[in-house]
Enzyme design. Structure first.
Site, PDB file in Angstrom:
ATOM      1  N   ASP A  85      -1.627  13.730  -7.841  1.00 54.60           N
ATOM      2  CA  ASP A  85      -0.871  14.648  -8.432  1.00 54.60           C
ATOM      3  C   ASP A  85       0.176  15.321  -7.525  1.00 54.60           C
ATOM      4  OD1 ASP A  85       0.054  16.663  -9.779  1.00 54.60           O
ATOM      5  OD2 ASP A  85      -1.724  17.345 -10.745  1.00 54.60           O
ATOM      6  N   THR A 140      -0.268  -1.255 -11.815  1.00 53.40           N
ATOM      7  CA  THR A 140      -1.018  -0.353 -13.020  1.00 53.40           C
ATOM      8  C   THR A 140       0.302  -0.561 -14.185  1.00 53.40           C
ATOM      9  OG1 THR A 140      -0.277   1.689 -12.734  1.00 53.40           O
ATOM     10  CG2 THR A 140      -2.283   1.169 -11.500  1.00 53.40           C
ATOM     11  N   PHE A 168       0.971   1.728 -16.120  1.00 55.40           N
ATOM     12  CA  PHE A 168       1.706   2.951 -16.043  1.00 55.40           C
ATOM     13  C   PHE A 168       2.792   2.667 -15.123  1.00 55.40           C
ATOM     14  CE2 PHE A 168       2.941   6.624 -13.755  1.00 55.40           C
ATOM     15  CZ  PHE A 168       3.362   7.433 -14.882  1.00 55.40           C
TER      16      PHE A 168
END
Length: 243
Positions: free
Chosen positions: A148, A221, A223
């Protein structure tokens, strides 16, 4: 629709003089629904794949029934990348840490489906695992992919990559061990680079002393692939413990 609840967690750690300090965690718990398959995977797979803080310092050779290089990944998300890495490197052993239980269930589902046996999993805070379960000078690699970034300036203190974290990772890595980070948020990449350039005992493996090309051992990935199609960048950093 699942309800997401976010809250900040405060923990206590002890200094060398046994003075408790409050530390702000770098994550929030998102309480979403688990699928039936994820629940079942945890129920059936935890005896084989699960690790607990109560076990104390891990004996890798006892856990994996062999002596092999050990990689620890912090925050494996839904587990696709970790499962792929373990599948592609059967001669290595992997330990994953993830606080979100649906991700743990998703990873164990993949491990069971693909019959991957060289992975073990913690479902708790990575800092607690590092402090209580990982011996000093024991890891060959530590991976931190897409943590994050805490975009807002007032939240930068929540970013996991801080000087204290770099020092902790250095203790856990073997001499010559690698700390590999990746992010798709350029300001966070710059923050990581600044922290690691100032950290003692590390050498940047990038030829220009900034970022390395995406290593082949880090899977892309879905994403990330979507982001690349949209022109988004990804920054990889590799630092080696040299002292």
């Amino acid at each position: 629709m699942p309800i997401t609840i976010q809250y900040t967690q405060i923990s206590l750690v002890m200094t060398e003089k046994n003075i408790p300090l409050r530390t702000i965690k770098s994550f929030v718990i998102r309480a979403g629904r688990m699928t039936h398959g994820q629940k079942q995977a945890i129920e059936t797979g935890w005896p084989q794949y699960g690790l607990e803080l109560q076990q104390g310092l891990l004996d890798y050779s006892a856990i994996f029934k062999r002596n092999a290089p050990v990689t620890l990944e912090i925050g494996f998300g839904m587990g696709q990348s970790l499962c792929t890495m373990a599948e592609q490197a059967p001669e290595q052993d992997f330990i994953g840490i993830e606080v979100h239980k649906p991700g743990v269930g998703a990873l164990i589902t993949l491990l069971q489906e693909k019959q991957v046996t060289n992975v073990r999993v913690f479902n708790c805070d990575a800092i607690e695992v590092l402090n209580n379960s990982i011996a000093d000078n024991s890891l060959d690699r530590l991976l931190l992919f897409f943590p994050d970034p805490w975009h807002k300036a007032r939240h930068h203190k929540r970013r996991i990559v801080q000087p204290e974290f770099a020092a902790l990772i250095r203790r856990k890595l073997k001499l010559g061990g690698i700390f590999h980070m990746a992010t798709d948020w350029q300001p966070y990449a710059e923050h990581m680079l600044e922290v690691m350039q100032q950290a003692e005992g590390y050498s940047n493996l990038a030829q220009d002393n900034t970022y390395v090309p995406r290593p082949l051992e880090r899977p892309i990935t879905k994403f990330e692939a979507r982001g690349e199609r949209l022109g988004h960048g990804v920054w990889d950093l590799k630092f080696q413990r040299i002292s």
